[in-house]
Design an enzyme around this catalytic site. Structure first.
Site, PDB file in Angstrom:
ATOM      1  N   LEU A  66       0.810  -1.231   0.000  1.00 50.00           N
ATOM      2  CA  LEU A  66       0.000   0.000   0.000  1.00 50.00           C
ATOM      3  C   LEU A  66       0.834   1.269   0.000  1.00 50.00           C
ATOM      4  CD1 LEU A  66      -2.755  -0.704   2.666  1.00 50.00           C
ATOM      5  CD2 LEU A  66      -3.026  -0.558   0.197  1.00 50.00           C
ATOM      6  N   SER A 132     -14.704   1.697   9.009  1.00 50.44           N
ATOM      7  CA  SER A 132     -14.800   0.990  10.289  1.00 50.44           C
ATOM      8  C   SER A 132     -15.659   1.727  11.312  1.00 50.44           C
ATOM      9  CB  SER A 132     -13.384   0.834  10.848  1.00 50.44           C
ATOM     10  OG  SER A 132     -13.428   0.478  12.207  1.00 50.44           O
ATOM     11  N   GLU A 134     -14.798   1.998  14.195  1.00 52.04           N
ATOM     12  CA  GLU A 134     -13.835   2.756  15.021  1.00 52.04           C
ATOM     13  C   GLU A 134     -13.900   4.249  14.705  1.00 52.04           C
ATOM     14  OE1 GLU A 134     -11.082   2.431  17.402  1.00 52.04           O
ATOM     15  OE2 GLU A 134     -12.431   0.816  17.940  1.00 52.04           O
ATOM     16  N   TYR A 155      -5.544   4.718  14.417  1.00 48.78           N
ATOM     17  CA  TYR A 155      -6.217   3.860  13.428  1.00 48.78           C
ATOM     18  C   TYR A 155      -7.567   4.471  13.044  1.00 48.78           C
ATOM     19  CZ  TYR A 155      -9.119   0.005  11.724  1.00 48.78           C
ATOM     20  OH  TYR A 155      -9.991  -0.771  10.988  1.00 48.78           O
ATOM     21  N   ARG A 190      -9.773 -14.950  12.422  1.00 47.83           N
ATOM     22  CA  ARG A 190      -9.417 -13.661  13.000  1.00 47.83           C
ATOM     23  C   ARG A 190      -7.945 -13.673  13.415  1.00 47.83           C
ATOM     24  NH1 ARG A 190     -10.252  -8.269  13.225  1.00 47.83           N
ATOM     25  NH2 ARG A 190     -11.836  -7.670  14.727  1.00 47.83           N
TER      26      ARG A 190
HETATM   27  P1  NAP Z   1      -6.540  -8.198   8.785  1.00 46.78           P
HETATM   28  O1  NAP Z   1      -6.894  -9.630   9.018  1.00 46.78           O
HETATM   29  O2  NAP Z   1      -5.637  -7.507   9.731  1.00 46.78           O
HETATM   30  O3  NAP Z   1      -5.939  -8.108   7.296  1.00 46.78           O
HETATM   31  C1  NAP Z   1      -5.278  -6.961   6.865  1.00 46.78           C
HETATM   32  C2  NAP Z   1      -4.706  -7.227   5.492  1.00 46.78           C
HETATM   33  O4  NAP Z   1      -4.000  -6.047   5.039  1.00 46.78           O
HETATM   34  C3  NAP Z   1      -3.682  -8.382   5.442  1.00 46.78           C
HETATM   35  O5  NAP Z   1      -3.841  -9.071   4.234  1.00 46.78           O
HETATM   36  C4  NAP Z   1      -2.357  -7.630   5.449  1.00 46.78           C
HETATM   37  O6  NAP Z   1      -1.301  -8.363   4.889  1.00 46.78           O
HETATM   38  C5  NAP Z   1      -2.717  -6.445   4.579  1.00 46.78           C
HETATM   39  N1  NAP Z   1      -1.793  -5.318   4.713  1.00 46.78           N
HETATM   40  C6  NAP Z   1      -1.473  -4.646   5.841  1.00 46.78           C
HETATM   41  N2  NAP Z   1      -0.597  -3.662   5.559  1.00 46.78           N
HETATM   42  C7  NAP Z   1      -0.354  -3.720   4.217  1.00 46.78           C
HETATM   43  C8  NAP Z   1       0.466  -2.983   3.327  1.00 46.78           C
HETATM   44  N3  NAP Z   1       1.225  -1.985   3.762  1.00 46.78           N
HETATM   45  N4  NAP Z   1       0.464  -3.312   2.016  1.00 46.78           N
HETATM   46  C9  NAP Z   1      -0.306  -4.340   1.569  1.00 46.78           C
HETATM   47  N5  NAP Z   1      -1.097  -5.091   2.366  1.00 46.78           N
HETATM   48  C10 NAP Z   1      -1.119  -4.776   3.680  1.00 46.78           C
HETATM   49  O7  NAP Z   1      -7.880  -7.318   8.703  1.00 46.78           O
HETATM   50  P2  NAP Z   1      -9.393  -7.779   8.485  1.00 46.78           P
HETATM   51  O8  NAP Z   1      -9.997  -8.069   9.821  1.00 46.78           O
HETATM   52  O9  NAP Z   1      -9.459  -8.777   7.412  1.00 46.78           O
HETATM   53  O10 NAP Z   1     -10.050  -6.399   8.011  1.00 46.78           O
HETATM   54  C11 NAP Z   1     -10.059  -6.035   6.622  1.00 46.78           C
HETATM   55  C12 NAP Z   1     -10.229  -4.532   6.506  1.00 46.78           C
HETATM   56  O11 NAP Z   1     -11.440  -4.135   7.131  1.00 46.78           O
HETATM   57  C13 NAP Z   1      -9.136  -3.704   7.182  1.00 46.78           C
HETATM   58  O12 NAP Z   1      -8.951  -2.542   6.427  1.00 46.78           O
HETATM   59  C14 NAP Z   1      -9.734  -3.344   8.530  1.00 46.78           C
HETATM   60  O13 NAP Z   1      -9.157  -2.165   9.031  1.00 46.78           O
HETATM   61  C15 NAP Z   1     -11.181  -3.170   8.145  1.00 46.78           C
HETATM   62  N6  NAP Z   1     -12.174  -3.429   9.187  1.00 46.78           N
HETATM   63  C16 NAP Z   1     -12.129  -4.598   9.881  1.00 46.78           C
HETATM   64  C17 NAP Z   1     -13.119  -4.862  10.813  1.00 46.78           C
HETATM   65  C18 NAP Z   1     -13.120  -6.147  11.594  1.00 46.78           C
HETATM   66  O14 NAP Z   1     -13.807  -6.207  12.622  1.00 46.78           O
HETATM   67  N7  NAP Z   1     -12.424  -7.185  11.136  1.00 46.78           N
HETATM   68  C19 NAP Z   1     -14.134  -3.926  11.048  1.00 46.78           C
HETATM   69  C20 NAP Z   1     -14.149  -2.747  10.297  1.00 46.78           C
HETATM   70  C21 NAP Z   1     -13.167  -2.513   9.354  1.00 46.78           C
HETATM   71  P3  NAP Z   1      -0.416  -9.410   5.777  1.00 46.78           P
HETATM   72  O15 NAP Z   1      -1.158 -10.717   5.701  1.00 46.78           O
HETATM   73  O16 NAP Z   1       0.873  -9.413   5.074  1.00 46.78           O
HETATM   74  O17 NAP Z   1      -0.358  -8.868   7.168  1.00 46.78           O
HETATM   75  N1  GDD Z   2      -6.850  -6.893  21.289  1.00 41.69           N
HETATM   76  C1  GDD Z   2      -7.164  -6.952  22.603  1.00 41.69           C
HETATM   77  N2  GDD Z   2      -6.366  -7.695  23.432  1.00 41.69           N
HETATM   78  N3  GDD Z   2      -8.237  -6.275  23.036  1.00 41.69           N
HETATM   79  C2  GDD Z   2      -8.546  -6.373  24.361  1.00 41.69           C
HETATM   80  C3  GDD Z   2      -7.790  -7.132  25.256  1.00 41.69           C
HETATM   81  C4  GDD Z   2      -6.638  -7.815  24.769  1.00 41.69           C
HETATM   82  O1  GDD Z   2      -5.919  -8.487  25.489  1.00 41.69           O
HETATM   83  N4  GDD Z   2      -8.359  -7.033  26.488  1.00 41.69           N
HETATM   84  C5  GDD Z   2      -9.435  -6.252  26.357  1.00 41.69           C
HETATM   85  N5  GDD Z   2      -9.559  -5.842  25.072  1.00 41.69           N
HETATM   86  C6  GDD Z   2     -10.599  -4.933  24.553  1.00 41.69           C
HETATM   87  C7  GDD Z   2     -10.063  -3.719  23.802  1.00 41.69           C
HETATM   88  O2  GDD Z   2      -9.627  -2.703  24.718  1.00 41.69           O
HETATM   89  C8  GDD Z   2     -11.316  -3.312  23.012  1.00 41.69           C
HETATM   90  O3  GDD Z   2     -12.161  -2.532  23.801  1.00 41.69           O
HETATM   91  C9  GDD Z   2     -12.010  -4.658  22.740  1.00 41.69           C
HETATM   92  O4  GDD Z   2     -11.381  -5.618  23.605  1.00 41.69           O
HETATM   93  C10 GDD Z   2     -11.887  -5.139  21.293  1.00 41.69           C
HETATM   94  O5  GDD Z   2     -10.523  -5.090  20.924  1.00 41.69           O
HETATM   95  P1  GDD Z   2     -10.020  -5.736  19.540  1.00 41.69           P
HETATM   96  O6  GDD Z   2     -10.482  -7.141  19.432  1.00 41.69           O
HETATM   97  O7  GDD Z   2      -8.564  -5.467  19.439  1.00 41.69           O
HETATM   98  O8  GDD Z   2     -10.851  -4.937  18.424  1.00 41.69           O
HETATM   99  P2  GDD Z   2     -11.140  -3.375  18.233  1.00 41.69           P
HETATM  100  O9  GDD Z   2     -12.591  -3.164  18.540  1.00 41.69           O
HETATM  101  O10 GDD Z   2     -10.159  -2.537  18.940  1.00 41.69           O
HETATM  102  O11 GDD Z   2     -10.885  -3.178  16.660  1.00 41.69           O
HETATM  103  C11 GDD Z   2     -11.412  -4.116  15.719  1.00 41.69           C
HETATM  104  O12 GDD Z   2     -12.682  -3.690  15.288  1.00 41.69           O
HETATM  105  C12 GDD Z   2     -12.691  -2.466  14.535  1.00 41.69           C
HETATM  106  C13 GDD Z   2     -14.165  -2.167  14.178  1.00 41.69           C
HETATM  107  O13 GDD Z   2     -14.793  -1.544  15.258  1.00 41.69           O
HETATM  108  C14 GDD Z   2     -10.411  -4.213  14.559  1.00 41.69           C
HETATM  109  O14 GDD Z   2     -10.792  -5.270  13.709  1.00 41.69           O
HETATM  110  C15 GDD Z   2     -10.390  -2.945  13.719  1.00 41.69           C
HETATM  111  O15 GDD Z   2      -9.595  -3.157  12.559  1.00 41.69           O
HETATM  112  C16 GDD Z   2     -11.841  -2.644  13.299  1.00 41.69           C
HETATM  113  O16 GDD Z   2     -11.878  -1.489  12.502  1.00 41.69           O
END
Ligand code: NAP
Ligand code: GDD
Length: 346
Positions: A66, A132, A134, A155, A190
């Site tokens: 990216l 997101s 977030e 983020y 995940r």
């Molecule tokens: P993820 O599992 O962390 O996957 C992120 C992907 O981005 C991986 O394929 C990673 O490659 C790639 N990447 C990171 N930095 C890069 C770079 N500099 N150049 C090219 N590729 C890069 O995330 P996800 O949970 O699938 O989420 C997908 C998208 O949705 C993300 O943009 C995330 O912020 C957004 N999102 C996620 C959630 C959620 O709850 N999961 C919610 C809202 C939005 P590597 O495999 O090499 O690390």
């Molecule tokens: N990761 C993590 N690890 N979170 C913890 C822990 C721990 O040991 N203990 C408590 N938490 C709490 C965090 O403080 C947060 O409030 C909640 O668990 C969820 O944390 P994550 O699972 O890391 O997710 P997130 O909500 O911060 O972010 C994810 O969701 C976003 C959408 O709302 C990510 O997937 C983001 O990429 C995505 O945009």
């Protein structure tokens, strides 16, 4: 019938793998961008991959990052996609406090690089931005498409920037560019340092006698957790509409981290209080306390609705971890029986 071509950034991630599966099932040719690492990062999509010399191959991978706009523009010219799903990002909120500049570069500017590459190459492709919940941060729940943003992390701030750049390219250049504002979505694929996966893995390993405790941070935060495999269908539907628009995707129900922990441990017959320890290193300098998505627009306009809620998600994630411990890795699953504990600062 014309075969559509899709380009997915972040194809090696959780969502990228489910989306690739979905698009291949729908008959697409799928191209994915993979960043170079010293080890392979394709565990989640290995089951989809065929040698490119195979005439049946419909999934093609390309190195790219990216942070490299020239490479992205070159790949767009080469692949000529009908649809671009931009999922790649530094996606860990806690890590974004440690690496704010790198997060801004990939999660924020990465979107601009891709949009600008589409604009300058003149491709008539449709663009999906992985926005997101977030971005809502401190805004009180429930949150919908009209809720003002108040991000609480580097983020979240980078995602707000990417959201507005996507809207700006839609308004300025008439591009079909949409924001999917997805609330947390989880699965056995995940990343291991997100809280649901960390807890599901720990519950299974503790049950199996492989570890005794798990260290966590804030248990009071509430999240609207859905199932990733369902959410990628909403992404696809957003790119099939007559007009581009932005949509919230969520279940409409929130649970605390504490409740999710309790559900995982209860599923294997354990009392979580015997196995969970607090560690302040997992706290964030600013926290997002409460997210509940109002996805009524996605339901009425896309015909999309979540069916899996957090309690079912907890059970299916713990079951997947138990299965890995018994039988080894399943297709698309990146879990490994000997997974080391999460790096300390996440
Ligand atoms: P993820 O599992 O962390 O996957 C992120 C992907 O981005 C991986 O394929 C990673 O490659 C790639 N990447 C990171 N930095 C890069 C770079 N500099 N150049 C090219 N590729 C890069 O995330 P996800 O949970 O699938 O989420 C997908 C998208 O949705 C993300 O943009 C995330 O912020 C957004 N999102 C996620 C959630 C959620 O709850 N999961 C919610 C809202 C939005 P590597 O495999 O090499 O690390
Ligand atoms: N990761 C993590 N690890 N979170 C913890 C822990 C721990 O040991 N203990 C408590 N938490 C709490 C965090 O403080 C947060 O409030 C909640 O668990 C969820 O944390 P994550 O699972 O890391 O997710 P997130 O909500 O911060 O972010 C994810 O969701 C976003 C959408 O709302 C990510 O997937 C983001 O990429 C995505 O945009």
């Amino acid at each position: 019938m014309t075969v559509k071509t899709a380009l997915i950034t972040g194809i090696t991630g959780q969502d990228g793998s489910y989306l690739a599966e979905l698009l291949l099932r729908k008959g697409y040719v799928v191209h994915g961008i993979v960043r170079r690492a010293s080890t392979f990062t394709t565990q989640r999509i290995d089951h989809l991959y065929r040698d490119p010399h195979d005439p049946e191959a419909r999934l093609f991978l390309h190195y790219g990052d990216l942070t490299d706009g020239t490479r992205i523009a070159g790949l767009l010219k080469q692949v000529q996609p009908d649809e671009v799903y931009h999922l790649a990002a530094q996606s860990h909120v806690r890590v974004s406090f440690d690496e704010p500049e790198c997060t801004g570069d990939s999660t924020g500017l990465g979107t601009t690089r891709l949009l600008e590459a589409i604009r300058t190459t003149g491709l008539p492709c449709r663009f999906y931005q992985a926005s997101s919940s977030e971005m809502f941060g401190a805004a009180p729940p429930p949150q919908n498409e009209g809720t003002p943003f108040h991000p609480r992390s580097p983020y979240g701030a980078a995602k707000v920037y990417a959201y507005w750049v996507t809207r700006n390219y839609r308004e300025a250049y008439g591009m079909y560019a949409v924001n999917g504002i997805l609330f947390n979505h989880e699965s056995p694929r995940r990343g291991p340092t997100f809280v649901t996966r960390k807890v599901a893995t720990a519950a299974a390993r503790i049950k199996a006698g492989l570890q005794e405790v798990v260290h966590l941070g804030n248990l009071d935060a509430r999240r609207d957790w859905g199932y990733a495999a369902e959410y990628v269908e909403a992404m696809w539907r957003m790119l099939q509409q007559n007009e581009p628009d932005d949509y919230v995707v969520a279940t409409g129900v929130s649970h605390s981290v504490h409740e999710f922990v309790e559900q995982c441990f209860a599923h294997v017959g354990l009392d979580w209080r015997d196995h969970v320890r607090f560690d302040e290193r997992y706290l964030r300098p600013t926290e997002v306390d409460h997210l509940i998505g109002d996805a009524s627009k996605a339901e009425s306009q896309l015909g999309w609705r979540a069916t899996v809620r957090a309690p079912e998600l907890a059970r299916l994630m713990v079951d997947a971890e138990l299965n890995v411990l018994r039988n080894g890795r399943a297709p698309g699953d990146q879990a490994a029986p000997t997974a080391v504990p999460a790096p300390a600062a996440r």
